[in-house]
Design a protein around this motif. Structure first.
Motif, PDB file in Angstrom:
ATOM      1  N   ASN A 239       0.832  -1.209   0.000  1.00 33.10           N
ATOM      2  CA  ASN A 239       0.000   0.000   0.000  1.00 33.10           C
ATOM      3  C   ASN A 239       0.864   1.256   0.000  1.00 33.10           C
ATOM      4  O   ASN A 239       1.870   1.331   0.709  1.00 33.10           O
ATOM      5  CB  ASN A 239      -0.900   0.021   1.242  1.00 33.10           C
ATOM      6  N   ALA A 240       0.444   2.250  -0.769  1.00 36.57           N
ATOM      7  CA  ALA A 240       1.035   3.592  -0.813  1.00 36.57           C
ATOM      8  C   ALA A 240       2.358   3.670  -1.562  1.00 36.57           C
ATOM      9  O   ALA A 240       2.951   4.747  -1.644  1.00 36.57           O
ATOM     10  CB  ALA A 240       1.217   4.175   0.590  1.00 36.57           C
ATOM     11  N   VAL A 241       2.835   2.563  -2.135  1.00 35.70           N
ATOM     12  CA  VAL A 241       4.095   2.615  -2.880  1.00 35.70           C
ATOM     13  C   VAL A 241       3.861   3.230  -4.262  1.00 35.70           C
ATOM     14  O   VAL A 241       2.950   2.850  -4.984  1.00 35.70           O
ATOM     15  CB  VAL A 241       4.718   1.210  -3.015  1.00 35.70           C
ATOM     16  N   LYS A 242       4.723   4.188  -4.619  1.00 35.18           N
ATOM     17  CA  LYS A 242       4.594   4.880  -5.907  1.00 35.18           C
ATOM     18  C   LYS A 242       5.803   4.690  -6.811  1.00 35.18           C
ATOM     19  O   LYS A 242       5.780   5.105  -7.971  1.00 35.18           O
ATOM     20  CB  LYS A 242       4.392   6.389  -5.669  1.00 35.18           C
ATOM     21  N   GLY A 243       6.876   4.093  -6.281  1.00 35.90           N
ATOM     22  CA  GLY A 243       8.052   3.931  -7.122  1.00 35.90           C
ATOM     23  C   GLY A 243       9.022   2.898  -6.586  1.00 35.90           C
ATOM     24  O   GLY A 243       9.065   2.628  -5.382  1.00 35.90           O
ATOM     25  N   PHE A 244       9.792   2.304  -7.516  1.00 32.43           N
ATOM     26  CA  PHE A 244      10.804   1.311  -7.178  1.00 32.43           C
ATOM     27  C   PHE A 244      11.994   1.512  -8.102  1.00 32.43           C
ATOM     28  O   PHE A 244      11.828   1.685  -9.312  1.00 32.43           O
ATOM     29  CB  PHE A 244      10.232  -0.098  -7.351  1.00 32.43           C
ATOM     30  N   GLU A 245      13.201   1.543  -7.538  1.00 30.50           N
ATOM     31  CA  GLU A 245      14.413   1.584  -8.350  1.00 30.50           C
ATOM     32  C   GLU A 245      15.487   0.754  -7.660  1.00 30.50           C
ATOM     33  O   GLU A 245      15.559   0.712  -6.436  1.00 30.50           O
ATOM     34  CB  GLU A 245      14.902   3.023  -8.564  1.00 30.50           C
ATOM     35  N   TYR A 246      16.295   0.064  -8.460  1.00 30.48           N
ATOM     36  CA  TYR A 246      17.352  -0.754  -7.877  1.00 30.48           C
ATOM     37  C   TYR A 246      18.683  -0.390  -8.531  1.00 30.48           C
ATOM     38  O   TYR A 246      18.736   0.167  -9.639  1.00 30.48           O
ATOM     39  CB  TYR A 246      17.046  -2.243  -8.034  1.00 30.48           C
ATOM     40  N   GLY A 247      19.763  -0.714  -7.834  1.00 28.24           N
ATOM     41  CA  GLY A 247      21.078  -0.371  -8.367  1.00 28.24           C
ATOM     42  C   GLY A 247      21.202   1.124  -8.576  1.00 28.24           C
ATOM     43  O   GLY A 247      20.769   1.922  -7.743  1.00 28.24           O
ATOM     44  N   SER A 248      21.787   1.510  -9.697  1.00 31.07           N
ATOM     45  CA  SER A 248      21.950   2.943  -9.979  1.00 31.07           C
ATOM     46  C   SER A 248      20.625   3.638 -10.242  1.00 31.07           C
ATOM     47  O   SER A 248      20.542   4.876 -10.189  1.00 31.07           O
ATOM     48  CB  SER A 248      22.877   3.131 -11.183  1.00 31.07           C
ATOM     49  N   ILE A 288      22.459  -6.610  -3.198  1.00 32.79           N
ATOM     50  CA  ILE A 288      21.276  -6.075  -3.876  1.00 32.79           C
ATOM     51  C   ILE A 288      20.774  -4.892  -3.056  1.00 32.79           C
ATOM     52  O   ILE A 288      20.636  -4.992  -1.840  1.00 32.79           O
ATOM     53  CB  ILE A 288      20.170  -7.140  -3.983  1.00 32.79           C
ATOM     54  N   TYR A 289      20.556  -3.777  -3.709  1.00 35.44           N
ATOM     55  CA  TYR A 289      20.035  -2.612  -2.989  1.00 35.44           C
ATOM     56  C   TYR A 289      19.005  -1.896  -3.859  1.00 35.44           C
ATOM     57  O   TYR A 289      19.137  -1.826  -5.071  1.00 35.44           O
ATOM     58  CB  TYR A 289      21.161  -1.666  -2.562  1.00 35.44           C
ATOM     59  N   PHE A 290      17.956  -1.398  -3.197  1.00 37.90           N
ATOM     60  CA  PHE A 290      16.899  -0.719  -3.935  1.00 37.90           C
ATOM     61  C   PHE A 290      16.168   0.271  -3.036  1.00 37.90           C
ATOM     62  O   PHE A 290      16.252   0.206  -1.806  1.00 37.90           O
ATOM     63  CB  PHE A 290      15.908  -1.729  -4.533  1.00 37.90           C
ATOM     64  N   ASN A 291      15.461   1.183  -3.685  1.00 40.11           N
ATOM     65  CA  ASN A 291      14.656   2.199  -2.998  1.00 40.11           C
ATOM     66  C   ASN A 291      13.180   1.988  -3.304  1.00 40.11           C
ATOM     67  O   ASN A 291      12.817   1.637  -4.429  1.00 40.11           O
ATOM     68  CB  ASN A 291      15.050   3.614  -3.449  1.00 40.11           C
ATOM     69  N   VAL A 292      12.350   2.207  -2.294  1.00 41.86           N
ATOM     70  CA  VAL A 292      10.902   2.107  -2.443  1.00 41.86           C
ATOM     71  C   VAL A 292      10.290   3.429  -1.997  1.00 41.86           C
ATOM     72  O   VAL A 292      10.483   3.850  -0.853  1.00 41.86           O
ATOM     73  CB  VAL A 292      10.330   0.947  -1.597  1.00 41.86           C
TER      74      VAL A 292
END
Length: 354
Positions: A239-248, A288-292
């Protein structure tokens, strides 16, 4: 309603509504013989539960999980693991004012249009309370893939950003403050900011960063079931997630290929890790790293205009107990969904070669 199950081999199906009798789930495909620490599962739930600090919703729920099957004498039996978390502090009357109207940026309107009916008590099935069931499954998945280390933390609230590489952080400090930011100075600023936002009757968004270490090479299926694609789907289902990016991520577009390429060391590791530990949809053994990214909570305790079921414009005001910022409680949810993905791919890997 379809779409209540996630996973291919390690599967979680969840049930329940925010203000119903209980929420819960069934985990299918969990191997037999895994020693389960029930206290660790409850600790994970305690990290997500409401009422834990002054900067989250003040709904008081113990969120005590009860297991009904699949675990015997502290060990998984290989049969479906059934569990429930009973709701004890419902205040459904807080939502009677929106019984016949729709809250902006909530699922109210589309639920009503799709199903011809909606549970208006706290959003019913669309409530983030459903994520408690994911935390239970994720806690079990963590114990299954215990060699893999999963650490999530709050890296941004509004415009306040933690400008440090994850490699320079001490993850043991994440739980030392209610924001769940492993940098104490930044955490204090974020906490004060969230408190100010709450006083205004408003909300703010933020970013949860997740780092996964000790990942073996080979998790992920090329083409449609790439590891990063499944991680993205898992995170975007929260819920409420609007974006996902991993690595660079999106910043990678500013680099030339010659700078962005991760050059190899003789042992197969790479000198840099812009790939974020995943190449060709398969884990390469690096971190592995990512932003939510999480949007501001839609319920604001301020007057607003909306429409009712007849399409009339009306004026109303948000009520009830809500998070001014969701990211502190989202940290264990992000970790849980990551663990479920990794557990599923670990089991899939057992089917591909002798």
């Amino acid at each position: 309603m379809a779409g209540n199950t996630y996973g291919t081999i390690f599967k979680l199906s969840t049930f329940g509504e925010s203000h119903g009798v209980a929420i819960g789930g069934v985990i299918d495909g969990c191997p037999a013989g895994i020693a389960i620490n029930l206290e660790e599962i409850q600790n994970e739930l305690n990290r997500r539960k409401p009422g834990q600090s002054a900067i989250v919703t003040q709904r008081k729920e113990p969120d005590t999980v009860e297991f009904y099957s699949g675990i015997f004498e502290g060990v998984t039996t290989g049969t479906p693991i059934g569990f429930a978390i009973h709701n004890t502090n419902q205040k459904s009357h807080d939502y009677t004012h929106i019984k016949d109207s729709y809250r902006p940026s909530h699922a109210d309107y589309v639920y009503d249009q799709k199903y011809g009916f909606r549970d208006y008590r706290g959003g019913g099935r669309s409530s983030a309370r459903e994520t408690a069931s994911r935390v239970v499954a994720g806690a079990i998945a963590k114990q299954f893939v215990s060699a893999i280390k999963i650490n999530a933390y709050v890296s941004q609230v509004g415009t306040l950003k933690l400008d440090k590489n994850y490699q320079d952080l001490d993850f043991s400090l994440t739980e030392s403050n209610p924001v769940r930011c492993p940098d104490p100075a930044t955490a204090a600023k974020m906490e004060d900011y969230i408190k100010d936002i709450r006083k205004e009757g408003d909300t703010i968004g933020g970013i949860v960063t997740c780092v996964i270490q000790n990942v073996p090479i080979g998790l992920g299926e090329p083409v449609f079931n790439k590891l990063h694609a499944e991680l993205g789907k898992a995170m975007l289902s929260i819920n409420a997630v609007k974006g996902f990016e991993y690595g660079s991520g999106f910043d990678g577009v500013t680099k030339k290929g010659s700078d962005h390429n991760d050059q190899y060391n003789p042992d197969g590791t790479t000198k840099t890790n812009y790939s974020g530990g995943i190449q060709g949809g398969i884990s390469n053994g690096m971190d592995i790293y990512f932003n939510v990214a999480f949007k501001p909570v839609a319920t604001v305790i301020q007057p607003y205009e909306t429409i009712d079921k007849e399409g009339n414009m009306i004026k109303t005001q948000g009520k009830g107990r809500h998070d001014p910022c969701v990211v502190p409680r989202a940290v264990p949810i992000v970790e849980a969904m990551a663990a479920i993905v990794l557990a599923d791919f670990t089991l899939l890997n057992r089917t591909i070669k002798l």
